[in-house]
Design an enzyme around this catalytic site. Structure first.
Site, short mmCIF file in Angstrom:
data_model
loop_
_atom_site.label_atom_id
_atom_site.label_comp_id
_atom_site.label_asym_id
_atom_site.label_seq_id
_atom_site.Cartn_x
_atom_site.Cartn_y
_atom_site.Cartn_z
N LYS A 1 0.85 -1.12 0.06
CA LYS A 1 -0.02 0.19 0.15
C LYS A 1 0.89 1.39 -0.03
O LYS A 1 0.52 2.45 -0.53
CB LYS A 1 -0.82 -0.02 1.25
CG LYS A 1 -0.30 -0.34 2.49
CD LYS A 1 -0.02 1.05 3.25
CE LYS A 1 0.57 1.02 4.65
NZ LYS A 1 1.03 2.16 5.31
N THR B 1 -3.76 5.60 3.54
CA THR B 1 -2.48 5.72 3.07
C THR B 1 -2.29 6.64 1.75
O THR B 1 -1.47 7.54 1.65
CB THR B 1 -1.42 4.49 3.07
OG1 THR B 1 -1.51 3.69 3.96
CG2 THR B 1 0.08 4.96 2.83
#
Length: 338
Positions: free
Chosen positions: A196, A253
């Site tokens: 991620k 994120t």
């Protein structure tokens, strides 16, 4: 171990390690926090603040900063490893001599080691032996350190192959503001947590270039597909990537202003160089190293990862951000599931 351990050791005094130490101290458990930098450890003990990695947030009296791994680990029933992925091998090569034989290990690092392409669990098993996997779990999910340290609500997962151990750690670390779910797919959870960061760099670049919200949504969605492909190829469960450690952490994120990886991408998109960005802060941006490792892992497994490839070319081969995103849009047309 009863529901709460008698002592928790946190290995790593960065922002996430400090935040977890603050959370654990809030459970009324004594916490020993290992800090690499001697001057920082001294200031933390004196001023009760991590002024480098988590400024402005007070350290509870229950936290004892130390530069001694032996002192930190002595008597700990629960050990949380939060060192950057590229130094896990070095730190645990020293820490293993002081690890209590019955201590449960919680990995909270996110990344893939360069060269070996091992996740944090793989590195720990390499150092401590395969038997350690029976008493080791991974903590991951959509959690910004500052918000956890402030006691704001968050949810994450405890992932390991031993169901009883997962539940034990879940009960030991959960609180009214920190909700924990168990998961039996540590490989999927760790791949999701590492990759991620790469996708967040790509989304930051997109935002830095002001390409719009449609493009951002496309990158997040195709990034999830890319992460899932790699994870499944490595033996992970597809459903893991639809949960907190997968889509939850990815969305946070990629879109949150506290994301260091997204911020790096933003600055790349606005024309700054990688050296300028990384030299301007002591904070480690895990996605930079993970991009290189993931690019090699994709080649080794034969998994197509076009976003990762383009970010690799920006970070390591000098390609500019606009050209990289243009290359993604000009790929041959496909079915969505491929």
């Amino acid at each position: 171990m009863s529901k709460r351990p008698s002592k928790i050791a946190v290995i790593g005094g960065g922002s996430w390690g400090t935040a977890l130490a603050i959370h654990c101290a809030g459970l009324a458990v004594p916490v020993s926090l290992w800090v690499f930098e001697e001057d920082l450890a001294e200031r933390m003990a004196r001023t009760r603040e991590n002024d480098v990695f988590l400024p402005g947030i007070a350290l509870p009296s229950g936290i004892t900063p130390t530069v001694s791994l032996e002192e930190c680990l002595a008597g700990a029933q629960l050990v949380i490893s939060v060192v950057p992925s590229h130094v896990i091998r070095e730190v645990w090569g020293k820490a293993r001599f002081f690890l209590p034989v019955d201590a449960i290990i919680v990995n909270a690092s996110k990344g893939i080691e360069e060269g070996t392409h091992l996740t944090a669990t793989g590195v720990l098993a390499d150092i401590l032996g395969q038997d350690v996997l029976k008493r080791k779990v991974t903590l991951s999910g959509p959690t910004f350190a500052r918000e956890v340290a402030m006691g704001l609500p968050a949810a994450a997962v405890i992932a390991g192959t031993e169901g009883r151990r997962n539940t034990e750690v879940q009960e030991a670390l959960a609180s009214e503001t920190f909700r924990l779910y168990t998961n039996m797919d540590p490989i999927g959870v760790e791949i999701a947590g590492a990759l991620k960061n790469v996708m967040a760099i790509s989304v930051g670049m997109c935002d830095g270039l002001q390409l719009g919200l449609n493009a951002r949504a496309a990158l997040v969605t195709r990034g999830l597909a890319e992460i899932t492909r790699l994870g499944v190829a490595m033996g992970a469960e597809p459903l893991t990537f639809q949960g907190l450690a997968g889509v939850g952490d990815l969305v946070l994120t990629c879109t949150g202003d506290l994301s260091r990886n997204r911020t790096l991408g933003l600055r790349l998109g606005r024309g700054e160089s990688l050296d300028e960005i990384t030299g301007s802060s002591p904070m480690i941006v895990e996605g930079v190293r993970t991009t290189k490792s993931a690019h090699g892992l994709a080649a080794g497994t034969g998994v197509e990862m076009p976003i990762t490839r383009e970010i690799f070319m920006v970070l390591y081969e000098g390609k500019n951000a606009r050209s990289a995103l243009k290359s993604l849009l000009s790929r041959s047309l496909k079915e969505e599931g491929t």
